[in-house]
Design a protein around this motif. Structure first.
Motif, short mmCIF file in Angstrom:
data_model
loop_
_atom_site.label_atom_id
_atom_site.label_comp_id
_atom_site.label_asym_id
_atom_site.label_seq_id
_atom_site.Cartn_x
_atom_site.Cartn_y
_atom_site.Cartn_z
N TRP A 3 0.85 -1.18 0.00
CA TRP A 3 0.00 0.00 0.00
C TRP A 3 0.89 1.23 0.00
O TRP A 3 1.94 1.26 0.64
CB TRP A 3 -0.90 0.01 1.24
N ARG A 4 0.49 2.28 -0.74
CA ARG A 4 1.25 3.52 -0.83
C ARG A 4 0.64 4.56 0.11
O ARG A 4 -0.58 4.80 0.07
CB ARG A 4 1.24 4.04 -2.27
N LYS A 5 1.46 5.20 0.92
CA LYS A 5 0.99 6.25 1.83
C LYS A 5 0.69 7.49 0.99
O LYS A 5 1.57 8.00 0.28
CB LYS A 5 2.04 6.55 2.90
N ASP A 6 -0.54 7.97 1.04
CA ASP A 6 -0.97 9.09 0.21
C ASP A 6 -0.15 10.35 0.46
O ASP A 6 0.18 11.08 -0.48
CB ASP A 6 -2.46 9.39 0.44
N GLU A 7 0.18 10.60 1.70
CA GLU A 7 0.88 11.83 2.08
C GLU A 7 2.31 11.90 1.56
O GLU A 7 2.77 12.97 1.15
CB GLU A 7 0.87 11.91 3.61
N THR A 8 3.02 10.76 1.56
CA THR A 8 4.45 10.78 1.21
C THR A 8 4.79 9.99 -0.04
O THR A 8 5.89 10.14 -0.57
CB THR A 8 5.28 10.20 2.37
N PHE B 196 4.37 0.66 1.70
CA PHE B 196 4.32 -0.11 2.94
C PHE B 196 3.78 -1.50 2.66
O PHE B 196 2.86 -1.66 1.86
CB PHE B 196 3.43 0.59 3.98
N LEU B 197 4.32 -2.49 3.34
CA LEU B 197 3.94 -3.88 3.21
C LEU B 197 3.05 -4.28 4.39
O LEU B 197 3.39 -3.97 5.55
CB LEU B 197 5.20 -4.75 3.19
N VAL B 198 1.94 -4.95 4.12
CA VAL B 198 1.07 -5.46 5.18
C VAL B 198 1.75 -6.70 5.76
O VAL B 198 1.97 -7.68 5.06
CB VAL B 198 -0.34 -5.80 4.66
N THR B 199 2.10 -6.65 7.05
CA THR B 199 2.81 -7.78 7.68
C THR B 199 1.94 -8.57 8.63
O THR B 199 2.27 -9.70 8.98
CB THR B 199 4.05 -7.29 8.45
N GLN B 200 0.82 -7.97 9.08
CA GLN B 200 -0.03 -8.65 10.05
C GLN B 200 -1.42 -8.03 10.01
O GLN B 200 -1.58 -6.84 9.77
CB GLN B 200 0.56 -8.49 11.45
N LEU B 201 -2.42 -8.87 10.24
CA LEU B 201 -3.81 -8.42 10.41
C LEU B 201 -4.32 -9.05 11.69
O LEU B 201 -4.06 -10.21 11.96
CB LEU B 201 -4.68 -8.88 9.24
N LEU C 202 -7.54 1.09 3.80
CA LEU C 202 -6.71 1.67 4.85
C LEU C 202 -6.73 3.18 4.67
O LEU C 202 -6.25 3.68 3.64
CB LEU C 202 -5.27 1.15 4.76
N PRO C 203 -7.30 3.93 5.62
CA PRO C 203 -7.36 5.39 5.47
C PRO C 203 -5.96 5.99 5.37
O PRO C 203 -5.07 5.64 6.14
CB PRO C 203 -8.10 5.86 6.72
N HIS D 217 -4.03 1.19 -2.28
CA HIS D 217 -3.51 -0.11 -2.70
C HIS D 217 -2.76 0.09 -4.01
O HIS D 217 -3.24 0.77 -4.92
CB HIS D 217 -4.66 -1.11 -2.86
N THR D 218 -1.57 -0.50 -4.14
CA THR D 218 -0.73 -0.24 -5.31
C THR D 218 -1.21 -0.96 -6.56
O THR D 218 -0.83 -0.59 -7.64
CB THR D 218 0.74 -0.61 -5.04
#
Length: 74
Positions: free
Chosen positions: A13-18, A22-27, A62-63, A67-68
């Protein structure tokens, strides 16, 4: 027809602000709320980020992140 968006471990997932990836490692679920734990791509030793998963008619999101991939079809 596409399925509803569902967050899964291993997604990027790409952070909109920067624009950082980021990789999802756990849910995990805590008191009826789902959280995703993210780590900056390529930065295994940095602190992880915990983000509350939001649900909508289109699926999970994810707010503050995008998603890339638009589709998980290969």
């Amino acid at each position: 027809m596409t399925d509803k968006q569902r967050i899964q471990i291993g997604q990027v997932w790409r952070k909109d602000e920067t624009g950082e990836s980021f990789l999802v490692t756990q849910l995990y679920t805590e008191a009826l709320t789902t959280f995703a734990v993210l780590r900056k791509a390529g930065a295994e030793n940095e602190d992880r980020v915990r983000v509350r998963v939001e649900r909508s008619t289109q699926g999970q999101t994810l707010p503050g992140f995008t998603h890339t991939l638009q589709a998980d079809e290969f």
